[in-house]
Design a protein around this motif. Structure first.
Motif, PDB file in Angstrom:
ATOM      1  N   CYS B  98      85.794  74.752   6.459  1.00 56.18           N
ATOM      2  CA  CYS B  98      86.382  74.100   7.638  1.00 56.18           C
ATOM      3  C   CYS B  98      85.992  74.823   8.924  1.00 56.18           C
ATOM      4  O   CYS B  98      86.586  74.587   9.969  1.00 56.18           O
ATOM      5  CB  CYS B  98      87.906  74.049   7.510  1.00 56.18           C
ATOM      6  N   GLU B  99      85.006  75.710   8.832  1.00 59.75           N
ATOM      7  CA  GLU B  99      84.600  76.549   9.970  1.00 59.75           C
ATOM      8  C   GLU B  99      85.792  77.298  10.566  1.00 59.75           C
ATOM      9  O   GLU B  99      85.830  77.578  11.765  1.00 59.75           O
ATOM     10  CB  GLU B  99      83.892  75.717  11.051  1.00 59.75           C
ATOM     11  N   GLY B 100      86.793  77.575   9.733  1.00 56.36           N
ATOM     12  CA  GLY B 100      87.937  78.365  10.177  1.00 56.36           C
ATOM     13  C   GLY B 100      89.047  77.569  10.846  1.00 56.36           C
ATOM     14  O   GLY B 100      90.046  78.143  11.269  1.00 56.36           O
ATOM     15  N   ARG B 101      88.881  76.246  10.915  1.00 59.85           N
ATOM     16  CA  ARG B 101      89.906  75.453  11.624  1.00 59.85           C
ATOM     17  C   ARG B 101      91.126  75.144  10.757  1.00 59.85           C
ATOM     18  O   ARG B 101      92.172  74.752  11.250  1.00 59.85           O
ATOM     19  CB  ARG B 101      89.307  74.141  12.114  1.00 59.85           C
ATOM     20  N   GLY B 102      90.938  75.247   9.447  1.00 59.28           N
ATOM     21  CA  GLY B 102      92.043  74.952   8.541  1.00 59.28           C
ATOM     22  C   GLY B 102      92.208  73.464   8.267  1.00 59.28           C
ATOM     23  O   GLY B 102      93.085  73.042   7.531  1.00 59.28           O
ATOM     24  N   ILE B 103      91.324  72.651   8.871  1.00 56.77           N
ATOM     25  CA  ILE B 103      91.491  71.203   8.798  1.00 56.77           C
ATOM     26  C   ILE B 103      90.150  70.545   8.455  1.00 56.77           C
ATOM     27  O   ILE B 103      89.098  71.031   8.853  1.00 56.77           O
ATOM     28  CB  ILE B 103      92.068  70.704  10.146  1.00 56.77           C
ATOM     29  N   VAL B 104      90.215  69.469   7.690  1.00 56.38           N
ATOM     30  CA  VAL B 104      89.003  68.705   7.378  1.00 56.38           C
ATOM     31  C   VAL B 104      89.243  67.252   7.778  1.00 56.38           C
ATOM     32  O   VAL B 104      90.383  66.813   7.865  1.00 56.38           O
ATOM     33  CB  VAL B 104      88.649  68.796   5.871  1.00 56.38           C
ATOM     34  N   PHE B 105      88.146  66.532   8.036  1.00 57.86           N
ATOM     35  CA  PHE B 105      88.361  65.175   8.558  1.00 57.86           C
ATOM     36  C   PHE B 105      87.721  64.090   7.694  1.00 57.86           C
ATOM     37  O   PHE B 105      87.306  63.049   8.190  1.00 57.86           O
ATOM     38  CB  PHE B 105      87.896  65.075  10.023  1.00 57.86           C
ATOM     39  N   SER B 141      87.488  67.269  14.292  1.00 58.02           N
ATOM     40  CA  SER B 141      88.547  68.166  13.826  1.00 58.02           C
ATOM     41  C   SER B 141      89.757  68.055  14.753  1.00 58.02           C
ATOM     42  O   SER B 141      90.905  68.090  14.313  1.00 58.02           O
ATOM     43  CB  SER B 141      88.039  69.610  13.805  1.00 58.02           C
ATOM     44  N   ARG B 142      89.481  67.902  16.038  1.00 59.00           N
ATOM     45  CA  ARG B 142      90.581  67.751  17.001  1.00 59.00           C
ATOM     46  C   ARG B 142      91.359  66.452  16.740  1.00 59.00           C
ATOM     47  O   ARG B 142      92.590  66.441  16.742  1.00 59.00           O
ATOM     48  CB  ARG B 142      90.029  67.780  18.433  1.00 59.00           C
ATOM     49  N   ILE B 143      90.616  65.386  16.459  1.00 57.73           N
ATOM     50  CA  ILE B 143      91.269  64.108  16.134  1.00 57.73           C
ATOM     51  C   ILE B 143      92.111  64.252  14.857  1.00 57.73           C
ATOM     52  O   ILE B 143      93.254  63.786  14.786  1.00 57.73           O
ATOM     53  CB  ILE B 143      90.211  62.992  15.915  1.00 57.73           C
ATOM     54  N   ASP B 163      83.804  65.170  29.080  1.00 63.54           N
ATOM     55  CA  ASP B 163      82.408  65.390  28.709  1.00 63.54           C
ATOM     56  C   ASP B 163      82.283  65.569  27.195  1.00 63.54           C
ATOM     57  O   ASP B 163      81.203  65.410  26.636  1.00 63.54           O
ATOM     58  CB  ASP B 163      81.776  66.573  29.461  1.00 63.54           C
ATOM     59  N   ASP B 164      83.406  65.850  26.521  1.00 60.61           N
ATOM     60  CA  ASP B 164      83.397  65.943  25.051  1.00 60.61           C
ATOM     61  C   ASP B 164      83.328  64.575  24.367  1.00 60.61           C
ATOM     62  O   ASP B 164      83.059  64.496  23.177  1.00 60.61           O
ATOM     63  CB  ASP B 164      84.668  66.641  24.556  1.00 60.61           C
ATOM     64  N   LEU B 165      83.646  63.524  25.107  1.00 58.94           N
ATOM     65  CA  LEU B 165      83.693  62.157  24.562  1.00 58.94           C
ATOM     66  C   LEU B 165      84.695  62.037  23.410  1.00 58.94           C
ATOM     67  O   LEU B 165      84.544  61.220  22.495  1.00 58.94           O
ATOM     68  CB  LEU B 165      82.303  61.697  24.113  1.00 58.94           C
ATOM     69  N   VAL B 166      85.733  62.835  23.479  1.00 58.52           N
ATOM     70  CA  VAL B 166      86.746  62.817  22.432  1.00 58.52           C
ATOM     71  C   VAL B 166      87.546  61.505  22.491  1.00 58.52           C
ATOM     72  O   VAL B 166      88.133  61.069  21.499  1.00 58.52           O
ATOM     73  CB  VAL B 166      87.623  64.093  22.563  1.00 58.52           C
ATOM     74  N   ASN B 317      75.740  78.965  18.714  1.00 63.10           N
ATOM     75  CA  ASN B 317      76.782  78.391  19.572  1.00 63.10           C
ATOM     76  C   ASN B 317      77.865  79.452  19.760  1.00 63.10           C
ATOM     77  O   ASN B 317      78.843  79.508  19.036  1.00 63.10           O
ATOM     78  CB  ASN B 317      77.381  77.124  18.945  1.00 63.10           C
ATOM     79  N   TRP B 318      77.640  80.286  20.750  1.00 64.91           N
ATOM     80  CA  TRP B 318      78.476  81.475  20.945  1.00 64.91           C
ATOM     81  C   TRP B 318      79.742  81.159  21.738  1.00 64.91           C
ATOM     82  O   TRP B 318      80.695  81.929  21.696  1.00 64.91           O
ATOM     83  CB  TRP B 318      77.674  82.541  21.696  1.00 64.91           C
ATOM     84  N   TYR B 319      79.717  80.046  22.461  1.00 65.19           N
ATOM     85  CA  TYR B 319      80.838  79.749  23.346  1.00 65.19           C
ATOM     86  C   TYR B 319      81.867  78.937  22.556  1.00 65.19           C
ATOM     87  O   TYR B 319      81.603  77.793  22.157  1.00 65.19           O
ATOM     88  CB  TYR B 319      80.343  78.963  24.566  1.00 65.19           C
ATOM     89  N   THR B 320      83.017  79.537  22.288  1.00 59.50           N
ATOM     90  CA  THR B 320      84.049  78.860  21.508  1.00 59.50           C
ATOM     91  C   THR B 320      85.380  78.990  22.244  1.00 59.50           C
ATOM     92  O   THR B 320      85.517  79.797  23.170  1.00 59.50           O
ATOM     93  CB  THR B 320      84.215  79.509  20.119  1.00 59.50           C
ATOM     94  N   SER B 321      86.328  78.178  21.838  1.00 60.27           N
ATOM     95  CA  SER B 321      87.659  78.334  22.428  1.00 60.27           C
ATOM     96  C   SER B 321      88.728  78.136  21.373  1.00 60.27           C
ATOM     97  O   SER B 321      88.473  77.569  20.308  1.00 60.27           O
ATOM     98  CB  SER B 321      87.869  77.357  23.594  1.00 60.27           C
ATOM     99  N   SER B 322      89.903  78.655  21.670  1.00 61.55           N
ATOM    100  CA  SER B 322      91.042  78.451  20.784  1.00 61.55           C
ATOM    101  C   SER B 322      91.636  77.082  21.068  1.00 61.55           C
ATOM    102  O   SER B 322      91.685  76.629  22.210  1.00 61.55           O
ATOM    103  CB  SER B 322      92.123  79.507  21.045  1.00 61.55           C
ATOM    104  N   MET B 323      92.099  76.422  20.024  1.00 64.23           N
ATOM    105  CA  MET B 323      92.777  75.141  20.165  1.00 64.23           C
ATOM    106  C   MET B 323      94.260  75.387  20.354  1.00 64.23           C
ATOM    107  O   MET B 323      94.896  76.002  19.493  1.00 64.23           O
ATOM    108  CB  MET B 323      92.543  74.334  18.885  1.00 64.23           C
TER     109      MET B 323
END
Lengths: 355, 355
Positions: B98-105, B141-143, B163-166, B317-323
């Motif tokens: 899950c790339e560490g997100r704990g969630i799958v879609f 993953s956010r959805i 710009d994320d088109l979420v 992709n070094w630029y990440t953020s916490s949700m």
């Protein structure tokens, strides 16, 4: 949506816990997904008393009924409401590889295997100290998180209360410089010190009641703490007075579980304000359902509930908590003195007695 | 530990960002694990300017040197210090499923496949609006997180800046009742409205500058918001004035990314106090490295850095953020009026110019 409003009024009146229509919706959504009371709590992540009284209300308006086994079944009326209001079934988006924690602990697998052996003879959870311990996977996930965050390797770790035996889990990795446990329960102190001796661990447990002042040489002395605090605001205030006092200063970190089951979001809100405003701590991580607790024997007998659906043996590890990590952003001066307070019981506690 | 203290003084003086010895330790730990500047930022999760100046200092005391490709290499002196102070290599405990997100879609895979097609012709990120968008996995993953938390199905979602088109990602699932986008960049507004038309989505984008008051019919009108805010305190204050104003009331939720790269923990601390004390919002989740951003073209040219190790093309992709997820615990009254403020630049911003 008069049903939701009616439920809010009823539940708020019964429980004295702040409730909103979304809370009721989430409980309905859980009831749309399972017929097992304890799973409704797990899926809705609402306080025990709120879930119980919401169901009580839904039964009274003929939205839910119970069968002879205490299962919860939506009536036609309930189903119609759920459909008309687009209340979904809860689907499982949780990652199965890491149980949703986002972290794996394969790097410390050997210590984990040893840990599983050692804890086979652990003392039982007892009601006197509000005990209830986490699974072994949880303990090692917590250790892995600490390592990942740079809070364990070469650090001094202090564990406040340790029915989880996370101190043994940490010491077995041989990564921390030292592990100290402060624990009120002599059975656990003895068990931990015995394990330390047998396995030659840099680990020491000391008998301690949170209400007493911290031993002087523990003040501003540790890099990292971990605790599973009781969840009354008074207990949280007391616990963080002790834990934060033990940290050396800015950049040091703390780990703890906080449930939604005995702490409403309104209580989280009060607690978070306390962390920030009183203790100069920033919250760096909150990972939902990180901590999975093993079902404990004293639960049902202690509840003495009059509701059939509550007196059902849990079919899953339904009691979970979110993993918090906090970090001190600046030093804080806290008086180190005796504080008297009630530790375990408030109106959101599971063992709160109905009137 | 005079090295750590020396680094703290130097970096604090250069950057005006609050720094402590743990921050320096974490950067050393990252330097012990990679020779690539952008990965040092990713692994240490410290502000860009803090990492840059720490390395600058470490070069000046002969702990680190750079080769002709701009790689960062520990000297013998640096290695000795790291070994003597037990500063570990960063090991990977992140769940790869899950790339560490704990969630799958997987439940919304069809929408995800369609999304990947649609975004192939998305507008490029531009510096004017501090753009930089997340990967498609991140968007979904956010959805999935919103669905899991009960904040999307049958709900009105508002997206502030996209710009994320979420918004398209959400609307493609057909789960929300309606999706509205407020966005300053006309290119994105047109792109989103075009996609809505072509794919028959219940989605509408409107041109909007955060400094303007919210359209009156959007006040207290939505169940859920999402935003990727600029990270100056002024911008965060403005963004949350708008986003929180758009929510119906208690129980409604907001989602946003916050980095450690342009926001130190001291800034997180100020911002969290703002959320709690000013906006009556409780923090329910903070999931580290949830949001992965695609490298954007304007980065290196805009930096105009004099350091060779900075002028290295990122290899990851070094630029990440916490949700973050927040929830309103009680209604809050906010004036809906024009507010003038600088949105993008403070001393922790990547594009902050060195004197």
């Amino acid at each position: 949506m008069d049903v939701l409003k009616g439920a809010v009024d009823f539940v708020q009146n019964k429980t004295k816990v702040e409730v909103n229509q979304r809370d009721i919706e989430k409980i309905l959504s859980a009831l749309n997904s399972t017929n097992h009371f304890w799973e409704v709590i797990f899926l809705s992540q609402k306080p025990f008393a709120v879930v119980r009284e919401t169901i009580n209300y839904l039964i009274s308006i003929d939205f839910v009924k119970t069968d002879e086994s205490g299962n919860l079944i939506l009536t036609e009326k309930g189903k119609e409401f759920i459909s008309a209001n687009n209340i979904p079934v809860v689907k499982n988006y949780t990652c199965s590889c890491c149980e949703g924690r986002g972290i794996v602990f394969s790097e410390i697998k050997d210590a984990y295997e040893k840990f599983k052996e050692i804890v086979k003879t652990r003392p039982d959870a007892i009601v006197e100290y509000d005990q209830g311990y986490v699974t072994e996977e949880t303990a090692y996930s917590r250790i892995a998180l600490m390592i990942k965050k740079g809070d364990l390797v070469g650090k001094r770790l202090i564990v406040f209360g340790d029915d989880d035996l996370v101190s043994i889990a940490a010491a077995l990795t041989k990564l921390p410089k030292e592990v100290i446990v402060l624990e009120i329960d002599k059975r656990l102190v003895d068990f931990i010190n015995q394990a330390a001796k047998e396995h030659n661990l840099n680990l020491k447990a000391i008998e301690y009641d949170f209400r007493n002042k911290l031993p002087d040489d523990f003040v501003k002395s540790f890099d990292t703490f971990t605790i599973d605090p009781p969840e009354t605001i008074e207990a949280l205030d007391l616990c963080f007075t002790r834990t934060i006092s033990s940290l050396k200063g800015a950049g040091c970190a703390g780990y703890f579980g906080l449930t939604n089951i005995e702490a409403s979001l309104s209580k989280w809100y009060e607690f978070q304000k306390l962390l920030l405003n009183k203790f100069n701590a920033v919250i760096t991580d909150i990972i939902e359902n990180f901590n999975h607790y093993v079902n404990w024997n004293y639960l049902l007998p202690s509840l003495e509930s009059s509701f059939a659906f509550v007196n059902v043996q849990p079919k899953l590890n339904w009691y979970t908590s979110s993993m918090y990590r906090i970090e001190l952003v600046k030093d804080v001066d806290i008086k180190n003195e005796y504080i008297n307070c009630e530790l375990y019981i408030d109106k959101e506690a599971i063992l709160y007695k109905e009137n």
